[in-house]
Structures are given as structure tokens and as C-alpha cells.
Design an enzyme around this catalytic site. Structure first.
Site, mmCIF file in Angstrom:
data_model
loop_
_atom_site.group_PDB
_atom_site.id
_atom_site.type_symbol
_atom_site.label_atom_id
_atom_site.label_comp_id
_atom_site.label_asym_id
_atom_site.label_seq_id
_atom_site.Cartn_x
_atom_site.Cartn_y
_atom_site.Cartn_z
ATOM 1 N N ASP A 283 0.871 -1.162 0.000
ATOM 2 C CA ASP A 283 0.000 0.000 0.000
ATOM 3 C C ASP A 283 0.916 1.221 0.000
ATOM 4 O O ASP A 283 2.076 1.128 0.418
ATOM 5 C CB ASP A 283 -0.876 -0.033 1.261
ATOM 6 C CG ASP A 283 -1.687 1.227 1.434
ATOM 7 O OD1 ASP A 283 -2.452 1.581 0.522
ATOM 8 O OD2 ASP A 283 -1.537 1.874 2.490
ATOM 9 N N ASP B 257 -0.014 5.006 0.937
ATOM 10 C CA ASP B 257 -0.192 5.996 1.994
ATOM 11 C C ASP B 257 -0.260 5.352 3.374
ATOM 12 O O ASP B 257 -1.042 4.439 3.602
ATOM 13 C CB ASP B 257 -1.463 6.818 1.729
ATOM 14 C CG ASP B 257 -1.403 7.527 0.381
ATOM 15 O OD1 ASP B 257 -0.324 8.041 0.032
ATOM 16 O OD2 ASP B 257 -2.429 7.560 -0.318
#
Length: 179
Positions: free
Chosen positions: A14, A16
Site C-alpha cells: 500500500d 499511503d
């Protein structure tokens, strides 16, 4: 179902709050700051000879808060700081759009695995919220959760594999400990 420990064929991250500090709806590459241990974690995956990728929800595009070009500029800066990625996928849709790509749905994980030429069952997804792990499982992949202060307690409880930081998550994944 019992899963046997095995080394992954690829690791997807991922973006952020996993690779970079979360700046909500960030469209400015100058605001990109790496999370602690991100450089070491990505380097460890590369040293193991595995391809890397990013899978990131970017609903700010659907909300009109950032453009696709801005999201791509932040992805490019993230890649520049971390030495590049073999696959970068993002979902530009909003939470209610019903797309197949927005995590917790499996679309981005499946697409990245296909682009990397690996079976989704041999992929580990590392992220900071339950949707990251759920997307991994929906794709038939494995997941590791790296909680942050915004990760909900029930997401931590539901995750099969949890690590204290990104480097610990990678070490767990490389040792076949992702769930």
C-alpha cells in the site's frame, strides 16, 4: 484452512501510511516523506530477488480533490525515493462507485500479480488497514498488517499477520509468515 509457510514470489505495498507518510489526498510530490524503515524494507525485498509493486486507493481523484496526473506524480516521487517498482496500480474511484479495483476488492492485486507474471497465491500485500489485507485475501494472496494510530482495533484483531513496522512486515513475509 491451514496455510503453509512459503516465500512469496512478489511483494505489493500500500502507498499511503505504509510506504509514505499519509497526507490526505496528496497531489504534491514535494510533500512525499518516507515512512520509517520504508527504504530498508523495499531494499530487503529486492535483495531477496523479488519484484515489488504499489497498490493504492486514490479516491481523491473521484472526489475532484486531485487529478490522476497528480496521483501519478506522487507515485513517481515515491518510486524515485525507493528505487522504482515493477508494478504500480491505483484505484481512482470513490468508495461507492462499485469498481472491482478499490481495496478491499481484489482488482489491483490481481492486476499487479498478472503484470508481474506471478500467481496471486504467491503474492504478499503489506498495508496499514484492514482493506489492504482483505484485498489480498480476496485475490487469494497473503497479507501483513502494519498498524498505525488510525488502524482500527478490529482490523488488527482480524489480521492473520501483524508487524510493528514495515521492515518487520517484510521480514515476516520473506520468512513465509504472512497470512
Amino acid at each position: 484452512m491451514v496455510r503453509h509457510a512459503r516465500t512469496p514470489a512478489a511483494v505489493l505495498f500500500d502507498r499511503d501510511a505504509t510506504l509514505i507518510v499519509d497526507v490526505p489526498y496528496n497531489g504534491d510530490p514535494d510533500l512525499v516523506t518516507l515512512m520509517p524503515t520504508a527504504s530498508e524494507a523495499v531494499a530487503a525485498v529486492r535483495e531477496a530477488g523479488l519484484p515489488t509493486g504499489i497498490v493504492s486507493n486514490q479516491s481523491g481523484i473521484a472526489r475532484g480533490l486531485i487529478t490522476a496526473a497528480q496521483a501519478e506524480a506522487v507515485n513517481a516521487r515515491t518510486s524515485e525515493l525507493l528505487g522504482g517498482f515493477d508494478a504500480v496500480r491505483y484505484c481512482p474511484h470513490g468508495p461507492d462507485d462499485g469498481c472491482a479495483c478499490r481495496k478491499p476488492r481484489p482488482g489491483m492485486v490481481l492486476d499487479a500479480a498478472a503484470a508481474l507474471g506471478v500467481d496471486p497465491a504467491d503474492v504478499v500485500v503489506i498495508g496499514d488497514i484492514g482493506a489492504d489485507v482483505a484485498a489480498a485475501h480476496a485475490a487469494g494472496a497473503r497479507g501483513v498488517l502494519v498498524p498505525t494510530p488510525v488502524t482500527r482495533h478490529e482490523e488488527v484483531e482480524a489480521a492473520g499477520a501483524v508487524a510493528t513496522d514495515l521492515l518487520a512486515a517484510v521480514r515476516l513475509a520473506l520468512a513465509g509468515g504472512a497470512a
